[in-house]
Design a protein around this motif. Structure first.
Motif, PDB file in Angstrom:
ATOM      1  N   LEU A 196      -5.153 -30.857  32.356  1.00  0.00           N
ATOM      2  CA  LEU A 196      -5.885 -32.100  32.131  1.00  0.00           C
ATOM      3  C   LEU A 196      -4.959 -33.196  31.603  1.00  0.00           C
ATOM      4  O   LEU A 196      -5.014 -34.347  32.069  1.00  0.00           O
ATOM      5  CB  LEU A 196      -7.028 -31.851  31.140  1.00  0.00           C
ATOM      6  N   SER A 197      -4.101 -32.859  30.644  1.00  0.00           N
ATOM      7  CA  SER A 197      -3.168 -33.865  30.129  1.00  0.00           C
ATOM      8  C   SER A 197      -2.166 -34.279  31.196  1.00  0.00           C
ATOM      9  O   SER A 197      -1.769 -35.460  31.272  1.00  0.00           O
ATOM     10  CB  SER A 197      -2.437 -33.307  28.898  1.00  0.00           C
ATOM     11  N   LEU A 198      -1.745 -33.330  32.029  1.00  0.00           N
ATOM     12  CA  LEU A 198      -0.829 -33.674  33.119  1.00  0.00           C
ATOM     13  C   LEU A 198      -1.480 -34.631  34.100  1.00  0.00           C
ATOM     14  O   LEU A 198      -0.870 -35.622  34.529  1.00  0.00           O
ATOM     15  CB  LEU A 198      -0.369 -32.396  33.821  1.00  0.00           C
ATOM     16  N   LYS A 199      -2.732 -34.345  34.430  1.00  0.00           N
ATOM     17  CA  LYS A 199      -3.446 -35.243  35.340  1.00  0.00           C
ATOM     18  C   LYS A 199      -3.619 -36.630  34.720  1.00  0.00           C
ATOM     19  O   LYS A 199      -3.481 -37.641  35.403  1.00  0.00           O
ATOM     20  CB  LYS A 199      -4.808 -34.649  35.687  1.00  0.00           C
ATOM     21  N   ALA A 200      -3.934 -36.637  33.438  1.00  0.00           N
ATOM     22  CA  ALA A 200      -4.094 -37.935  32.772  1.00  0.00           C
ATOM     23  C   ALA A 200      -2.787 -38.722  32.780  1.00  0.00           C
ATOM     24  O   ALA A 200      -2.780 -39.950  32.994  1.00  0.00           O
ATOM     25  CB  ALA A 200      -4.573 -37.716  31.336  1.00  0.00           C
ATOM     26  N   GLY A 201      -1.645 -38.023  32.571  1.00  0.00           N
ATOM     27  CA  GLY A 201      -0.350 -38.698  32.616  1.00  0.00           C
ATOM     28  C   GLY A 201      -0.035 -39.241  33.994  1.00  0.00           C
ATOM     29  O   GLY A 201       0.474 -40.368  34.136  1.00  0.00           O
ATOM     30  N   LEU A 202      -0.340 -38.447  35.022  1.00  0.00           N
ATOM     31  CA  LEU A 202      -0.081 -38.903  36.386  1.00  0.00           C
ATOM     32  C   LEU A 202      -0.932 -40.107  36.737  1.00  0.00           C
ATOM     33  O   LEU A 202      -0.455 -41.085  37.349  1.00  0.00           O
ATOM     34  CB  LEU A 202      -0.342 -37.761  37.370  1.00  0.00           C
ATOM     35  N   ILE A 203      -2.204 -40.053  36.329  1.00  0.00           N
ATOM     36  CA  ILE A 203      -3.078 -41.187  36.625  1.00  0.00           C
ATOM     37  C   ILE A 203      -2.599 -42.441  35.879  1.00  0.00           C
ATOM     38  O   ILE A 203      -2.567 -43.552  36.443  1.00  0.00           O
ATOM     39  CB  ILE A 203      -4.535 -40.839  36.257  1.00  0.00           C
ATOM     40  N   GLY A 204      -2.207 -42.268  34.623  1.00  0.00           N
ATOM     41  CA  GLY A 204      -1.709 -43.410  33.863  1.00  0.00           C
ATOM     42  C   GLY A 204      -0.437 -43.985  34.461  1.00  0.00           C
ATOM     43  O   GLY A 204      -0.267 -45.216  34.542  1.00  0.00           O
TER      44      GLY A 204
END
Length: 241
Positions: A196-204
């Motif tokens: 989830l944090s990885l996805k959030a970083g990629l989206i950001g």
């Protein structure tokens, strides 16, 4: 002469007996044949029929009342009670008001049965525990984290926030009353999903790149527009000279 009379009398009696023997009385089968629609009557009983008035019977049948039961009556039905929901009306109160049936409960002077801890999860801001009540008299619930009491909840609560905690921490819930504490029901708080944090970083990162690209396009258009305006002004100056 007297002897002849006695002999004649004797012969006459013998003839009568013989005649009587050759003409037997009618049997039951013979009587049945004479009237085939009427069954043979038992020997020694009369075959006469008696007619009784039926008015008394009709009156008794009319006066008989068949009891009816209201199909919508709540008696005999289980109470609409879910031991896993928050702020529910106690089953004992529902039973008193509606007459429904409750599961058997242990008394207030007995240690409660063990509650059931259903889940321990992260809701975005803190860890939340959810449990189901036992069929016992309970005054409060205690949630322990790592063997230590973290929070105490009311008897009508079935969930509660526990704040933040380390991953792989044991979380337990205990039911309490005046007689003591129940056995523990425990779960391990699972680690958060790192994806989830990885996805959030990629989206950001993608959003930041699009923002920079948009700014670059705007700057390029602004510079281009200024160059066009400058060339137009120079052309106008040359014509006026």
């Amino acid at each position: 002469m007297a002897a002849n009379r006695g002999l004649a009398f004797t012969l006459g009696m013998v003839c009568l007996v013989l005649i009587r023997g050759y003409s037997p009385l009618p049997t039951t089968s013979q009587l049945a044949e004479t009237n085939p629609t009427r069954p043979p009557a038992p020997r020694g009983l009369t075959t006469e029929t008696f007619d009784f008035p039926t008015e008394d019977y009709s009156l008794m049948e009319d006066s008989t009342v068949t009891p009816t039961r209201n199909a919508a009556s709540p008696f005999g039905k289980r109470c609409d009670y879910n031991p896993c929901l928050d702020s529910q009306i106690p089953c004992a109160v529902l039973r008193t008001s509606t007459g429904c049936l409750c599961p058997g409960l242990t008394l207030h002077n007995e240690v409660p049965n063990t509650p059931t801890l259903k889940s321990v999860s992260w809701n975005g801001s803190e860890v939340v525990a959810r449990w189901c009540a036992p069929h016992s008299y309970v005054t409060a619930y205690i949630v322990k984290v790592g063997g230590q009491e973290r929070r105490r909840f009311r008897k009508d609560q079935r969930s509660g926030g526990l704040g933040d905690m380390d991953h792989n921490t044991e979380v337990c819930v205990v039911a309490v009353n005046d007689a003591g504490d129940s056995e523990r029901s425990c779960l391990t708080y699972p680690p958060r999903d790192s994806s989830l944090s990885l996805k959030a970083g990629l989206i950001g990162g993608a959003l930041g790149f699009l923002l920079l690209l948009l700014l670059a396009v705007l700057l390029w258009r602004h510079k281009r527009q200024r160059k066009q305006e400058a060339s137009i002004s120079m052309h106008d100056t040359a014509e006026t000279e």
